[in-house]
Structures are given as structure tokens and as C-alpha cells.
Design a protein around this motif. Structure first.
Motif, mmCIF file in Angstrom:
data_model
loop_
_atom_site.group_PDB
_atom_site.id
_atom_site.type_symbol
_atom_site.label_atom_id
_atom_site.label_comp_id
_atom_site.label_asym_id
_atom_site.label_seq_id
_atom_site.Cartn_x
_atom_site.Cartn_y
_atom_site.Cartn_z
ATOM 1 N N ALA A 1 -0.246 91.502 23.778
ATOM 2 C CA ALA A 1 0.466 90.607 22.911
ATOM 3 C C ALA A 1 -0.575 90.510 21.820
ATOM 4 N N CYS A 2 -1.938 90.376 21.992
ATOM 5 C CA CYS A 2 -2.658 90.130 20.845
ATOM 6 C C CYS A 2 -2.774 91.426 19.793
ATOM 7 N N LEU A 3 -2.788 92.623 20.777
ATOM 8 C CA LEU A 3 -2.521 93.881 19.641
ATOM 9 C C LEU A 3 -1.328 94.049 18.997
ATOM 10 N N ALA A 4 -0.189 93.413 19.642
ATOM 11 C CA ALA A 4 1.287 93.616 18.802
ATOM 12 C C ALA A 4 1.022 92.644 17.760
ATOM 13 N N VAL A 5 0.471 91.437 18.064
ATOM 14 C CA VAL A 5 0.495 90.716 16.707
ATOM 15 C C VAL A 5 -0.320 91.223 15.601
ATOM 16 N N VAL A 6 -1.328 92.048 15.732
ATOM 17 C CA VAL A 6 -2.324 92.631 14.968
ATOM 18 C C VAL A 6 -1.715 93.769 14.106
ATOM 19 N N VAL A 7 -0.759 94.381 15.013
ATOM 20 C CA VAL A 7 -0.386 95.507 14.420
ATOM 21 C C VAL A 7 1.083 95.309 13.495
ATOM 22 N N LEU A 8 1.734 94.238 13.975
ATOM 23 C CA LEU A 8 3.050 93.599 13.471
ATOM 24 C C LEU A 8 2.830 92.664 11.995
ATOM 25 N N SER B 1 -10.203 88.215 16.455
ATOM 26 C CA SER B 1 -10.894 87.425 17.281
ATOM 27 C C SER B 1 -10.086 86.077 17.399
ATOM 28 N N GLN B 2 -9.528 85.494 16.234
ATOM 29 C CA GLN B 2 -8.701 84.312 16.093
ATOM 30 C C GLN B 2 -7.284 84.552 16.741
ATOM 31 N N LEU B 3 -6.763 85.709 16.627
ATOM 32 C CA LEU B 3 -5.429 86.031 17.263
ATOM 33 C C LEU B 3 -5.841 86.000 19.058
ATOM 34 N N LEU B 4 -6.702 86.463 19.335
ATOM 35 C CA LEU B 4 -7.199 86.633 20.764
ATOM 36 C C LEU B 4 -7.261 84.942 21.195
#
Length: 285
Positions: free
Chosen positions: A177-184, A198-201
Motif C-alpha cells: 500500500a505504501c509503495l502504491a502511494v509512492v508510485v501513484l 518515510s512519511q507515507l510509511l
């Protein structure tokens, strides 16, 4: 009660004691000694099952009392035989000796020094090789008493509501989920890739822990960074974060309920569950 060996096959199942076996036959006369019989019966004093005493008046004769004696008397009357009580010299039930012979009452029966031995006897494979048993009539359960364990508090008890597989799946879903937000998502220009990731995580972890996330997600929708001047996140990012919220809330509701149930029942260890546990326990002397 053991009798001299013959063609009788061993009974199946777990048997713990035995008694003389009477044959059920349509013609009852055929199950009796027509001309009577005299049997020598070996017995060992073991109250309350059987009480062996010297007969009144001495003479070396022995009498028996107790439930097994009543059974023997009933059989003697039914089968038309008389008997004499004798005892083995070692007053033992019967164990196999190093030279291959048997001691006690089992030894007397196997050597045909007596006709029968009055039990109740424990049935074992080794004894079955030298004597025959009648039908089992008494089952004896034995238990070992041990001190009851004290309630314990496991420092890792908070991990028990979920299995290791579920915990691994939860961590994997968090990273995905964290990686998806980073990509999108769109990284703010003032943020480095590492700090933004790190903030998204941290955001997704806060969602799992229910740390004041709901109001920021619904109202601010700025990745839960109220101190940043960022434009509203896109629909794809909201969808990912919202989906993660739903999954995290369902998991945590299940986790809380299970954890409360586990805490309500205190764990009391019971280390001794078998004979092997007793043998291996170094505290047992």
C-alpha cells in the motif's frame, strides 16, 4: 485371573484386570464339572480386592475375603468345584526374571504348580506368552498428581491473536500500500524521496494503530501532513489510502477482540502431560 496356557487367543483392546471366564452354553450342565473338581488357587493379600488370612484354628490353611473371594465362591458353586488357597513364596504378582522364568503367582501358573491365580491381574503382552487370561471385568485408570502451575504473563502475548502467516501478510500489505502511494502520488518538490517515503510509511502505520487518522483523511486529505502546504491528493491516492484504512480497521477490530479474550483467561502451564514428561523433568526426583 491367569490360568495355565492353552489355545485361547489373546483378547483385543486394552485390558487391565481379569477374572475367571464362565462359558455360556445352552446346556448349563456341560459347563459344570460333572464329578466335581479340586483346584489349587494362588492368591496374594491385596485389600480391598482380596484379603488373605490364616484360617481360624491354624493348621496353615488360608482363607480369602473381599470381592474377588466372593467371585471365586460363586464360580465354585456354579461350576461344582472346591479349592484350596496357596500363596507364592515371594508374595509377588509375577515378573519375568533375567533367566527367563517368572516369579510370583504368574510363575506358579506357568509352571502348573497351581490351577489358577486369583487377581485382579494387569494384562501385559509378556504375561500373555506364558499364561491365559479370562475376560476382563475391571478397568483401572491411573494418574500422576503434580503441582498446579502458576499463572504466567507472556511478554509476547500481544502476538498471539494472529498467526505468523497473518502477521507476515499484514506487513506485506502495508509495504504494498505504501509503495502504491509512492508510485501513484506526486512528491512535493521540497521533499526528498526518502523523507516522503518515510512519511507515507508512517501514515500507513498510524492507520493500523488508529492514531487520530480518520479526521485527517476525511477532512484534510493531505497525506496527514497538516503542517505542509500541499494541494489536495489525487483520487488514486485517496483510493489506495482509503482501501488500506478499511483493511486495517477490519484487522484491528478482530485483533482487539481476540486479544481481550486471551487476556481474560490467564495462562496456567501444565508441563506434565505424559509419563515421558515426568521422566524428562529435571525437577522430579
Amino acid at each position: 485371573m491367569p490360568v495355565p496356557p492353552h489355545s485361547q487367543s489373546p483378547p483385543t483392546g486394552s485390558r487391565y484386570a481379569s477374572c475367571p471366564h464362565t462359558v455360556t452354553h445352552p446346556q448349563q450342565d456341560q459347563s459344570r464339572f460333572k464329578n466335581g473338581a479340586f483346584l489349587e488357587v494362588s492368591a496374594v493379600h491385596w485389600p480391598p480386592h482380596i484379603v488373605v488370612e490364616e484360617a481360624v484354628g491354624g493348621g496353615g490353611e488360608l482363607t480369602v475375603g473381599g470381592p474377588m473371594a466372593d467371585l471365586l465362591t460363586t464360580l465354585a458353586d456354579s461350576l461344582n468345584f472346591t479349592y484350596k488357597i496357596v500363596q507364592p513364596g515371594d508374595r509377588a504378582w509375577g515378573a519375568k526374571l533375567p533367566n527367563g522364568t517368572w516369579s510370583g503367582m504368574v510363575g506358579q501358573v506357568s509352571r502348573q504348580e497351581v490351577d489358577i491365580a486369583l487377581g485382579p491381574f494387569g494384562i501385559s503382552e509378556a504375561r500373555f506368552k506364558v499364561v491365559d487370561y479370562t475376560r476382563a471385568f475391571y478397568y483401572d485408570d491411573r494418574s500422576i498428581l503434580a503441582i498446579k502451575g502458576l499463572p504466567e504473563v507472556d511478554p509476547w502475548g500481544f502476538m498471539y491473536p494472529f498467526t505468523p502467516l497473518v502477521w507476515a501478510a499484514l506487513v506485506a500489505a502495508l509495504l504494498v500500500a505504501c509503495l502504491a502511494v509512492v508510485v501513484l502520488g506526486s512528491r512535493p518538490k521540497t521533499w526528498t524521496h526518502l523523507s516522503w517515503a518515510s512519511q507515507l510509511l508512517l501514515l500507513h502505520v498510524r492507520i493500523v494503530l488508529h492514531q487520530g487518522i480518520l479526521c485527517h483523511i476525511v477532512i484534510n486529505v493531505k497525506y496527514l501532513f497538516p503542517d505542509l502546504s500541499m494541494k489536495t491528493s489525487s483520487g488514486r491516492e485517496r483510493l489506495v489510502v482509503g482501501g488500506w484504512m478499511v483493511v486495517a480497521m477490519m484487522l484491528m477490530w478482530s485483533y482487539r477482540g481476540t486479544l481481550i479474550s486471551l487476556l481474560a483467561v490467564r495462562h496456567v502451564p501444565q508441563p506434565l502431560q505424559s509419563i515421558r514428561d515426568v521422566v524428562d523433568d529435571s525437577t522430579v526426583t
